[in-house]
Each structure stands twice: as structure tokens, then as C-alpha cells.
Design an enzyme around this catalytic site. Structure first.
Site, PDB file in Angstrom:
ATOM      1  N   THR A  69      80.833 -35.861  77.638  1.00 54.87           N
ATOM      2  CA  THR A  69      79.628 -36.562  78.071  1.00 54.87           C
ATOM      3  C   THR A  69      79.538 -36.492  79.594  1.00 54.87           C
ATOM      4  O   THR A  69      80.460 -36.012  80.257  1.00 54.87           O
ATOM      5  CB  THR A  69      79.653 -38.040  77.639  1.00 54.87           C
ATOM      6  OG1 THR A  69      80.681 -38.719  78.380  1.00 54.87           O
ATOM      7  CG2 THR A  69      79.918 -38.179  76.146  1.00 54.87           C
ATOM      8  N   ASN A 122      76.570 -48.893  72.944  1.00 54.25           N
ATOM      9  CA  ASN A 122      77.109 -47.632  73.451  1.00 54.25           C
ATOM     10  C   ASN A 122      76.923 -47.463  74.953  1.00 54.25           C
ATOM     11  O   ASN A 122      77.644 -46.682  75.583  1.00 54.25           O
ATOM     12  CB  ASN A 122      76.429 -46.464  72.706  1.00 54.25           C
ATOM     13  CG  ASN A 122      76.760 -45.118  73.301  1.00 54.25           C
ATOM     14  OD1 ASN A 122      77.839 -44.583  73.093  1.00 54.25           O
ATOM     15  ND2 ASN A 122      75.825 -44.551  74.061  1.00 54.25           N
ATOM     16  N   TYR A 134      86.902 -49.939  84.346  1.00 57.10           N
ATOM     17  CA  TYR A 134      86.468 -49.377  83.064  1.00 57.10           C
ATOM     18  C   TYR A 134      87.450 -49.724  81.944  1.00 57.10           C
ATOM     19  O   TYR A 134      87.059 -50.163  80.855  1.00 57.10           O
ATOM     20  CB  TYR A 134      86.325 -47.865  83.217  1.00 57.10           C
ATOM     21  CG  TYR A 134      85.848 -47.124  82.001  1.00 57.10           C
ATOM     22  CD1 TYR A 134      84.496 -47.092  81.660  1.00 57.10           C
ATOM     23  CD2 TYR A 134      86.741 -46.416  81.203  1.00 57.10           C
ATOM     24  CE1 TYR A 134      84.054 -46.381  80.557  1.00 57.10           C
ATOM     25  CE2 TYR A 134      86.306 -45.701  80.096  1.00 57.10           C
ATOM     26  CZ  TYR A 134      84.962 -45.689  79.775  1.00 57.10           C
ATOM     27  OH  TYR A 134      84.531 -44.978  78.678  1.00 57.10           O
ATOM     28  N   LYS A 183      86.738 -52.003  78.652  1.00 57.69           N
ATOM     29  CA  LYS A 183      86.876 -51.446  77.308  1.00 57.69           C
ATOM     30  C   LYS A 183      87.916 -52.194  76.478  1.00 57.69           C
ATOM     31  O   LYS A 183      87.759 -52.355  75.262  1.00 57.69           O
ATOM     32  CB  LYS A 183      87.216 -49.957  77.399  1.00 57.69           C
ATOM     33  CG  LYS A 183      86.074 -49.089  77.915  1.00 57.69           C
ATOM     34  CD  LYS A 183      84.831 -49.201  77.046  1.00 57.69           C
ATOM     35  CE  LYS A 183      83.787 -48.144  77.371  1.00 57.69           C
ATOM     36  NZ  LYS A 183      82.580 -48.266  76.513  1.00 57.69           N
ATOM     37  N   ASP A 215      67.740 -47.069  76.514  1.00 63.89           N
ATOM     38  CA  ASP A 215      68.440 -46.419  77.631  1.00 63.89           C
ATOM     39  C   ASP A 215      67.679 -46.719  78.911  1.00 63.89           C
ATOM     40  O   ASP A 215      66.488 -46.435  79.004  1.00 63.89           O
ATOM     41  CB  ASP A 215      68.542 -44.909  77.423  1.00 63.89           C
ATOM     42  CG  ASP A 215      69.682 -44.296  78.226  1.00 63.89           C
ATOM     43  OD1 ASP A 215      69.705 -44.471  79.468  1.00 63.89           O
ATOM     44  OD2 ASP A 215      70.557 -43.662  77.629  1.00 63.89           O
TER      45      ASP A 215
END
Length: 289
Positions: free
Chosen positions: A205, A99, A171, A175, A37
Site C-alpha cells: 500500500t 481501515n 503507529y 495498532k 475516505d
């Protein structure tokens, strides 16, 4: 013994949210984990090694094995370093979970080039870079005559598959590209003993709370003792299964939310018109609409 006992995993974007839940569950199930991360903000700005290290500390405190990696998935050099770190620290790599992600939402008419480039870079290029270096490692193992039983789990989104969302052209496009990348990679990497699947998760999230028109839904409080359908921990068991040696699936994309798992299918014919010769404009207007 856990379903991931003895396996080594690299999980990107694992310092917070869904990725954090993946890392914690994988460790509980016996995997040794590289927790990647960069520690940036929702829009990808900044960097902080703290989130990744905190997850590593939590895993180690529970008796698991993990190391932190603060590299950026946008950099193919950093992607290579994450794969190398897994091999150097734990002797092998068996699982890649892509992820990591950011948001820079804007309507197309007002979107600037940086908003487009940054989101495509983290999501689509980030997946591709990690996948490239992991695949190269597994190819080398196969060529050396070593058995490979590996798994990749990518992260698509409802926004890029079955639920387009206004304000997320960057986005959603990234995706959707990840879903397509998953199918191609599954076809290519089967020869090396690698399965490749993807999930399109719906959970609470930092990113979903900041999504226009959706934040209020995810922010709703759940009464104590009731099932929280948006808890990010609901997503991780599906990912752990897809990554385990018990799973034989490849080339699949699953929507995952709460207690529901739906297999998704891509573009397909819904109707066809044909002509005996070149198309006439009037005919197209009459028949195609």
C-alpha cells in the site's frame, strides 16, 4: 448470490489500497457500501473527495450500489454522519470495516507531539469513534426489538502485535490499542448481536511502501502469472468472510498476508516467580534478572 447480499457496510479509508479492495469485493458480493475516505496524503494532510468517488463510480459501473463519504474519522461528528448516511441511503447498517490510517514515522527521541497525536487520532480514535456510533445504532435497534446480526472488522498491524518496527512508536501503539479495543468491543457488543474481529494485514500500500526498512520488499516486482503475495486484494476475502453471516467468530485477531492467515494471541504468562512476603531487591536481581 454473494455472501454479503443485502448487507450494508461502511468502510473507512476505502479510496485507495486495502480499503479500496474491500469496497470493490464487498460490492461484488452484494453489499451496498458507504465508501469513506478523506483523501489525504500518507501523513494525513490535505483532503480530496476524488478517491472515494472514483471507487463509488467503479462499483456503480459494475452494477453495484455505493455512495461516497469524505468525512474524517478523527471527528466523532463525521463518524456519526457516516453511520447516518448508511441508514439514510440504504435503510440500515450491518457492517463496519475500520481501515483508515496514516503514517508519521519517527524515532521516539526525535518525534514531536503532532506526529504522536495525529497517528493516534486517525487510527485509535478513528476506530473508536466509528465503533461508538455504529454500536449506538445497533444498541438502539436491539432495544426496539429489531433483530441485529452485525459485524465489525478492525485493522490492527504487525507493527502493533507480533512484529514491532523501529520508528513506529506512534503507529505501533495505536495498532496495539486497536487489537485491545477489538477484544473489549467483542465482549461488550455480543449482547446486541454484533461480532467484532480484527486483522493485521501485510500488503503493498502507500503506507507500507513508505515504511522505513520495508518499502523495498513491498516494491519488488512479481513476474507475470505468478502469485503476488503482497497484493492488497489478498486481504479482502478474509474481511468479507468475517463480515458475513456465515461467520460466527468474534474477539479474534488474524494476521493476513498473501495466502497465509494466522490467529494471534495477546499478552500471556510465560514465567512466574513468587515470594512468601514482600519482595527483597537482592532477590529480584537474582531471580528476575
Amino acid at each position: 448470490m454473494g455472501i454479503l447480499e443485502g448487507r450494508v457496510a461502511v468502510i473507512t479509508g476505502a479510496g485507495r489500497g486495502i480499503g479500496r479492495e474491500h469496497a470493490l469485493l464487498f460490492a461484488r458480493e452484494g453489499a451496498r457500501v458507504v465508501v469513506n475516505d478523506v483523501g489525504g496524503a500518507n501523513d494525513g494532510s490535505g483532503a480530496d473527495a476524488g478517491p472515494a468517488q472514483q471507487v463509488v463510480d467503479e462499483i456503480r459501473a459494475a452494477g453495484g450500489q455505493a455512495v461516497a463519504n469524505a468525512g474524517s474519522v478523527v471527528s466523532w461528528a463525521d463518524a456519526a454522519a457516516a453511520v447516518d448516511q448508511a441508514v439514510d441511503e440504504f435503510g440500515r447498517l450491518d457492517i463496519l470495516v475500520n481501515n483508515a490510517g496514516i503514517l508519521r514515522d519517527a524515532f521516539i527521541a526525535g518525534m514531536d507531539e503532532d506526529q504522536w497525536d495525529a497517528v493516534l487520532a486517525v487510527h485509535l480514535k478513528g476506530h473508536a469513534g466509528m465503533l461508538h456510533h455504529a454500536a449506538a445504532y445497533w444498541k438502539k435497534q436491539t432495544k426496539a426489538g429489531e433483530p441485529v446480526d452485525a459485524a465489525v472488522v478492525n485493522t490492527a498491524s504487525a507493527s502493533g502485535t507480533f512484529m514491532p518496527n523501529a520508528g513506529q512508536a506512534n503507529y505501533g501503539a495505536a495498532k496495539a490499542g486497536i487489537a485491545a479495543l477489538t477484544l473489549v468491543a467483542a465482549d461488550e457488543l455480543d449482547r446486541y448481536g454484533v461480532r467484532v474481529n480484527a486483522i493485521a494485514p501485510i500488503a503493498r500500500t502507500r503506507l507500507t511502501l513508505a515504511t522505513p526498512g520495508m518499502g523495498a520488499l513491498f516494491a519488488q516486482e512479481v513476474p507475470a502469472g505468478e502469485f503476488d503475495a503482497f497484493d492488497p486484494a489478498n486481504i479482502s476475502p478474509v474481511v468479507a468472510h468475517l463480515a458475513s453471516q456465515k461467520c460466527s467468530l468474534t474477539g479474534k485477531v488474524f494476521a493476513v498476508q498473501g495466502g497465509a492467515i494466522s490467529e494471534l494471541a495477546g499478552w500471556h504468562d510465560v514465567s512466574t516467580i513468587e515470594a512468601d512476603g514482600p519482595w527483597e531487591l537482592d532477590d529480584l536481581a537474582a531471580r528476575l534478572g
